[in-house]
Write a protein that holds these residues in place. Structure first.
Motif, PDB file in Angstrom:
ATOM      1  N   LEU A   1       0.801  -1.221   0.000  1.00  0.00           N
ATOM      2  CA  LEU A   1       0.000   0.000   0.000  1.00  0.00           C
ATOM      3  C   LEU A   1       0.835   1.273   0.000  1.00  0.00           C
ATOM      4  O   LEU A   1       0.286   2.363  -0.201  1.00  0.00           O
ATOM      5  CB  LEU A   1      -0.938   0.001   1.220  1.00  0.00           C
ATOM      6  CG  LEU A   1      -1.951  -1.142   1.284  1.00  0.00           C
ATOM      7  CD1 LEU A   1      -2.834  -0.999   2.518  1.00  0.00           C
ATOM      8  CD2 LEU A   1      -2.806  -1.192   0.021  1.00  0.00           C
ATOM      9  N   LEU A   2       2.136   1.152   0.218  1.00  0.00           N
ATOM     10  CA  LEU A   2       2.997   2.336   0.223  1.00  0.00           C
ATOM     11  C   LEU A   2       3.818   2.449  -1.056  1.00  0.00           C
ATOM     12  O   LEU A   2       4.605   3.394  -1.206  1.00  0.00           O
ATOM     13  CB  LEU A   2       3.940   2.306   1.436  1.00  0.00           C
ATOM     14  CG  LEU A   2       3.270   2.260   2.799  1.00  0.00           C
ATOM     15  CD1 LEU A   2       4.315   2.320   3.909  1.00  0.00           C
ATOM     16  CD2 LEU A   2       2.274   3.408   2.962  1.00  0.00           C
ATOM     17  N   ASP A   3       3.644   1.531  -1.977  1.00  0.00           N
ATOM     18  CA  ASP A   3       4.436   1.500  -3.208  1.00  0.00           C
ATOM     19  C   ASP A   3       3.616   1.958  -4.405  1.00  0.00           C
ATOM     20  O   ASP A   3       2.383   1.921  -4.391  1.00  0.00           O
ATOM     21  CB  ASP A   3       4.955   0.082  -3.472  1.00  0.00           C
ATOM     22  CG  ASP A   3       5.891  -0.412  -2.385  1.00  0.00           C
ATOM     23  OD1 ASP A   3       6.625   0.433  -1.829  1.00  0.00           O
ATOM     24  OD2 ASP A   3       5.863  -1.613  -2.075  1.00  0.00           O
ATOM     25  N   SER A   4       4.330   2.370  -5.443  1.00  0.00           N
ATOM     26  CA  SER A   4       3.703   2.655  -6.733  1.00  0.00           C
ATOM     27  C   SER A   4       3.884   1.433  -7.623  1.00  0.00           C
ATOM     28  O   SER A   4       4.977   0.875  -7.709  1.00  0.00           O
ATOM     29  CB  SER A   4       4.354   3.877  -7.385  1.00  0.00           C
ATOM     30  OG  SER A   4       3.822   4.096  -8.674  1.00  0.00           O
ATOM     31  N   HIS A   5       2.822   1.001  -8.255  1.00  0.00           N
ATOM     32  CA  HIS A   5       2.868  -0.146  -9.158  1.00  0.00           C
ATOM     33  C   HIS A   5       2.613   0.332 -10.582  1.00  0.00           C
ATOM     34  O   HIS A   5       1.826   1.257 -10.803  1.00  0.00           O
ATOM     35  CB  HIS A   5       1.824  -1.185  -8.739  1.00  0.00           C
ATOM     36  CG  HIS A   5       1.928  -1.590  -7.307  1.00  0.00           C
ATOM     37  ND1 HIS A   5       2.933  -2.406  -6.826  1.00  0.00           N
ATOM     38  CD2 HIS A   5       1.176  -1.271  -6.225  1.00  0.00           C
ATOM     39  CE1 HIS A   5       2.788  -2.579  -5.532  1.00  0.00           C
ATOM     40  NE2 HIS A   5       1.731  -1.891  -5.132  1.00  0.00           N
ATOM     41  N   LYS A   6       3.263  -0.277 -11.545  1.00  0.00           N
ATOM     42  CA  LYS A   6       3.099   0.126 -12.943  1.00  0.00           C
ATOM     43  C   LYS A   6       2.107  -0.807 -13.619  1.00  0.00           C
ATOM     44  O   LYS A   6       2.325  -2.017 -13.711  1.00  0.00           O
ATOM     45  CB  LYS A   6       4.439   0.113 -13.673  1.00  0.00           C
ATOM     46  CG  LYS A   6       4.343   0.554 -15.132  1.00  0.00           C
ATOM     47  CD  LYS A   6       5.715   0.874 -15.725  1.00  0.00           C
ATOM     48  CE  LYS A   6       6.229   2.195 -15.212  1.00  0.00           C
ATOM     49  NZ  LYS A   6       7.431   2.644 -15.964  1.00  0.00           N
ATOM     50  N   VAL A   7       1.006  -0.236 -14.086  1.00  0.00           N
ATOM     51  CA  VAL A   7      -0.038  -0.980 -14.784  1.00  0.00           C
ATOM     52  C   VAL A   7      -0.139  -0.453 -16.201  1.00  0.00           C
ATOM     53  O   VAL A   7      -0.594   0.665 -16.424  1.00  0.00           O
ATOM     54  CB  VAL A   7      -1.400  -0.841 -14.065  1.00  0.00           C
ATOM     55  CG1 VAL A   7      -2.478  -1.627 -14.809  1.00  0.00           C
ATOM     56  CG2 VAL A   7      -1.296  -1.288 -12.619  1.00  0.00           C
ATOM     57  N   CYS A   8       0.340  -1.238 -17.165  1.00  0.00           N
ATOM     58  CA  CYS A   8       0.265  -0.847 -18.569  1.00  0.00           C
ATOM     59  C   CYS A   8       0.919   0.519 -18.785  1.00  0.00           C
ATOM     60  O   CYS A   8       0.413   1.361 -19.532  1.00  0.00           O
ATOM     61  CB  CYS A   8      -1.190  -0.825 -19.022  1.00  0.00           C
ATOM     62  SG  CYS A   8      -1.411  -0.921 -20.802  1.00  0.00           S
TER      63      CYS A   8
END
Length: 442
Positions: free
Chosen positions: A267-274
């Protein structure tokens, strides 16, 4: 002779400047060529089409037209996008839609992109929000394929309202709340506190709490909507979402432990989606023994969560530890043909809690539905969920409902956020029910 030498030096200098300029241009071309080709204002390159999972045209790059149905256009606007959206697929997939690559440029022709999203689910979700701002999303937690993704408010890109900038109903309309928004998670955060308690409190099975409706912490009071009951175990505390019990647990666990588990939950991270970077959530370590620490374990205080990250955490619990990053593209083909133009997007994963912790959470979330939220609205679906009612200072609280289906035939995780919607299970839960029942219909 001096004149010849001077002219030679000038020629060498000019040649060096030219070489530096060419090198600089080549570097920029490698780094930014796909952005130049896909820039919204360009008229020099052909673009392919964007289809939903069932072959419905969402956007045709050749004719620059959107879906035929107005409801489809509105419900998929934040996915497809127009010139106002930087996190839309028309923007982030621009180079793929034009077929651009550094070696051949666009000479091989444009590409069509077929999404994993079912536009009809988006239409159902958008209608179910009933004019509220918010998010509805569903994805397959085994593959990462997003089935539904709605951010509201929206508008018809064929007929944009003339008063968008001055109308409060359209506040934040250009923000894709699923990817770019962060919100107080309310009681959905109690799943993180529960995970920390399962792994850190060896005597959790003996934990009991009697709720009088309020918990005095120094000069501050942590309140519940009502007195939940006497001598409740942890399962009952989660099912009735007792703030006093979870504030007590938070103060026993400590802020550093809660922050560690919030990070572990993703919940504290940025995730790359497309190609789209999701917003990072936040959790501040509050002083030991303080009411602020208690409220942070409840999902209030300064806690913020991104809806995409929260849905992905649900998928991680459902999969008993492995969270699959969502993806939007099912296939890419040469425009107007069935010929594949690229390899399918890969599967990305990260670990959340341990397998045994996830199994325990899964059983507790299933108990939430059967004992508290009401199984009847979900039919025969084995829904495991947690509701949330997040206070936001003024107006009605935000309503959350998030979880998953414990069903190998329908491995779906979901998140619903209704801004200023009121009670979580009643308001957001009913929206989740409508979308899930359609998504699993034969």
């Amino acid at each position: 002779m001096k004149r010849l030498r001077r002219r030679t030096l000038i020629s060498i200098l000019l040649a060096m400047v030219l070489a530096v300029g060419v090198a600089f241009f080549c570097i920029k071309l490698v780094r930014n060529g796909d952005d130049w080709v896909g820039f919204f204002g360009t008229k020099y390159y052909s673009s392919g089409a964007i289809y939903d999972a069932n072959g419905t045209v969402l956007y045709d790059g050749q004719t620059k037209t959107y879906a035929e149905n107005a409801k489809t256009r509105i419900a998929t606007l934040h996915l497809v996008g127009d010139e106002n959206f930087g996190t839309s697929l028309r923007s982030v997939l621009a180079s793929r839609l034009t077929g651009y690559n550094f070696v051949t440029g666009t000479s091989l022709g444009s590409h069509d992109v077929t999404l994993t999203v079912d536009a009809s689910l988006n239409e159902t979700a958008y209608a179910a929000l009933n004019g509220h701002k918010g998010v509805v999303a569903v994805y397959d937690y085994t593959t990462g394929a997003v089935k539904c993704l709605v951010s509201a408010p929206s508008y018809d890109p064929n007929n944009p309202p003339s008063n968008i900038d001055g109308n409060p109903a359209y506040d934040g309309v250009y923000l894709n709340r699923f990817f770019s928004g962060t919100f107080p998670p309310g009681s959905t955060f109690k799943l993180v506190t529960t995970a920390a308690a399962i792994e850190q409190k060896k005597d959790l099975s003996e934990f009991r709490y009697s709720c009088t409706g309020k918990l005095q912490v120094g000069d501050d009071v942590i309140t519940c909507p009502y007195a939940h009951g006497q001598n409740m175990d942890i399962d009952q505390c989660l099912a009735c979402s007792c703030n006093g019990a979870y504030a007590t647990l938070a103060m026993e666990l400590g802020g550093n432990t809660l922050q560690k588990y919030t990070k572990q939950a993703g919940l504290l991270d940025s995730h790359k989606v497309c190609g789209i970077n999701t917003a990072k959530g936040s959790f501040e370590v509050e002083p030991d023994g303080s009411a602020h620490l208690g409220w942070s374990g409840v999902g209030q205080d300064k806690d913020l969560a991104n809806p995409c990250a929260l849905m992905t955490l649900m998928g991680g619990i459902a999969s008993e530890g492995e969270a699959v990053v969502p993806k939007l593209v099912a296939k890419e083909s040469v425009t107007g043909t069935a010929l594949p133009a690229a390899f399918p997007d890969g599967k990305e994963t990260y670990s959340v809690f341990s397998q045994s912790t996830c199994q325990r959470l899964k059983a507790m979330m299933r108990n939430n539905v059967t004992s508290q939220y009401g199984q009847s609205q979900f039919g025969d679906l084995a829904v495991c969920a947690k509701s949330g009612t997040a206070e936001v200072g003024s107006g009605e609280p935000h309503a959350w409902f998030t979880g998953f289906l414990d069903d190998p035939d329908h491995p779906l995780a979901f998140v619903v956020l209704v801004e200023n919607g009121g009670g979580g299970a009643k308001v957001a839960g009913s929206i989740a029910a409508k979308v899930l029942l359609q998504a699993t219909a034969e």
